[in-house]
Enzyme design. Structure first.
Site, PDB file in Angstrom:
ATOM      1  N   HIS A  65      -0.382   3.033  12.023  1.00  0.00           N
ATOM      2  CA  HIS A  65      -0.125   3.127  10.585  1.00  0.00           C
ATOM      3  C   HIS A  65       0.768   4.313  10.235  1.00  0.00           C
ATOM      4  O   HIS A  65       1.461   4.288   9.231  1.00  0.00           O
ATOM      5  CB  HIS A  65      -1.451   3.179   9.811  1.00  0.00           C
ATOM      6  CG  HIS A  65      -2.081   1.832   9.652  1.00  0.00           C
ATOM      7  ND1 HIS A  65      -2.724   1.432   8.510  1.00  0.00           N
ATOM      8  CD2 HIS A  65      -2.137   0.769  10.495  1.00  0.00           C
ATOM      9  CE1 HIS A  65      -3.159   0.185   8.667  1.00  0.00           C
ATOM     10  NE2 HIS A  65      -2.822  -0.229   9.853  1.00  0.00           N
ATOM     11  N   VAL A  69       5.219   3.644   8.727  1.00  0.00           N
ATOM     12  CA  VAL A  69       5.676   4.131   7.425  1.00  0.00           C
ATOM     13  C   VAL A  69       6.393   5.457   7.628  1.00  0.00           C
ATOM     14  O   VAL A  69       5.764   6.437   8.046  1.00  0.00           O
ATOM     15  CB  VAL A  69       4.476   4.322   6.464  1.00  0.00           C
ATOM     16  CG1 VAL A  69       4.968   4.671   5.068  1.00  0.00           C
ATOM     17  CG2 VAL A  69       3.629   3.056   6.432  1.00  0.00           C
ATOM     18  N   SER A  75       2.918  11.455   8.404  1.00  0.00           N
ATOM     19  CA  SER A  75       2.860  11.252   6.945  1.00  0.00           C
ATOM     20  C   SER A  75       1.511  10.657   6.538  1.00  0.00           C
ATOM     21  O   SER A  75       1.038  10.883   5.427  1.00  0.00           O
ATOM     22  CB  SER A  75       4.007  10.345   6.484  1.00  0.00           C
ATOM     23  OG  SER A  75       4.029   9.140   7.232  1.00  0.00           O
TER      24      SER A  75
END
Ligand code: NAG
Ligand code: NAG
Length: 323
Positions: A65, A69, A75
């Site tokens: 994940h 992104v 992040s």
């Protein structure tokens, strides 16, 4: 002797070019600046998984994940009212405390040196190894990003068609082989009943179950997930071997025992079935070796999405905040 020195020249060039190359990571980036970096991450991950084995899939999913992104730039770890971790697809993520624990130990030993992005990448590798996967060299040298927006948290979803799954991976530079290989990480994963209960009771608004599910398995899933499905109950994606990183997840898919729709579709589409067959075609232990090796290779490829190196990004002091 002369022949020997001829061979050495191109070799030196390759090493030189690799060192000069900007925007890349390399194996052993912390060898001189923080020699203990990899062993510290490994020991924190090992003890966490020994404490609770569900940390292994949790860390692996968190890395996936993160990379999907904004690249693999940690992040996902940033706090904020609209940061990635607040997005619905990330609501089930856990194991933040494992990464934080490794970071705080590293800050004591070599302050300001090891990025959170690298800690997460190494932890994902170690989680796979700890559950029975094959060790691979994970390049390091990623830097931590500044941006984290929930609105950008778009992932492959369990209800995506194969076309959509292929497109979503292709956008990240990952091909069909990478897709099938990486989804093979479901061998240690679980999903909440809510994610797939439509397949058990009302598939595609037919008021019937998904006809591709094996009958005995359907009965079993219905028992595990009473009508409606909930968030709290979690079901193994690789029935009977959820704690072991192996190929039985692919064998189950072939037998109509895929839990998520996206899992079972891997078998029904020839483009992806081809790779599933590769993982289950050979005899044990060759099939295991093939899958485990390819998994490491695909993880390294994924770990290079959207790299921030050199002057980009920063080395965070704590993983949940920019400096
Ligand atoms: C491990 O963690 C999961 C998720 O938080 C929890 O449901 C489970 O009870 C824990 N298992 C043990 C043995 O503590
Ligand atoms: C779902 O239902 C629609 C319309 O009833 C149909 O066109 C479609 O093919 C169905 N999809 C699947 C995967 O069965």
């Amino acid at each position: 002797m002369e022949l020997h020195s001829y061979i050495k020249i191109p070799f030196l060039f390759v090493v030189l070019l690799a060192t000069l190359a900007l925007g890349s990571t390399r194996v052993g980036f912390y060898k001189t600046t923080c020699p203990q970096a990899e062993t510290i991450v490994q020991s924190v991950v090992q003890s966490s998984i020994r404490f609770n084995r569900t940390y292994a899939p949790a860390i692996l999913q968190m890395f996936f994940h993160d990379c999907f992104v904004n690249g693999c730039d940690a992040s996902i770890l940033l706090d904020g009212s609209s940061s990635e971790k607040t997005a619905p697809p990330n609501s089930g993520l856990r194991a933040y405390e494992v990464i934080d624990a490794a970071k705080s130990m590293l800050e004591t030993v070599c302050p300001g040196v090891v990025s959170c992005a690298d800690i997460l990448a190494l932890a994902a590798r170690d989680s796979v190894v700890q559950t029975g996967g094959t060790h691979w060299a994970m390049p390091t040298g990623r830097r931590d990003g500044f941006v984290s927006l929930a609105s950008e948290a778009i992932f492959p979803s369990p209800s995506d068609s194969i076309d959509v799954q292929i497109q979503k991976f292709a956008k990240k530079g990952l091909n069909i082989e990478d897709l099938v290989t990486l989804v093979g990480g479901h061998t240690i994963g679980t999903a909440s009943c809510r994610t797939f209960s439509n397949r058990l009771y009302n598939y595609n608004n037919t008021n019937e179950p998904d006809p591709t599910i094996d009958q005995a398995f359907l009965h079993r899933l219905r028992t595990l997930c009473p009508h409606g499905g909930d968030d709290a109950t979690r079901v193994a994606l690789d029935t009977e071997s959820v704690n072991i990183f192996d190929t039985s997840y692919f064998e189950n898919i072939k037998r109509g025992r895929g839990v998520l729709e996206s899992d079972s579709l891997l078998w029904s589409d020839p483009r992806t079935q081809k790779y599933v067959k590769r993982f289950i075609g050979a005899k044990r232990p060759h099939r295991l070796t093939t899958f485990k090796k390819m998994f490491g290779k695909a993880m390294v490829k994924m770990s290079k999405i959207g790299l921030k190196t050199g002057n980009h990004g920063e080395i965070r002091r704590v993983c949940n905040k920019v400096n």
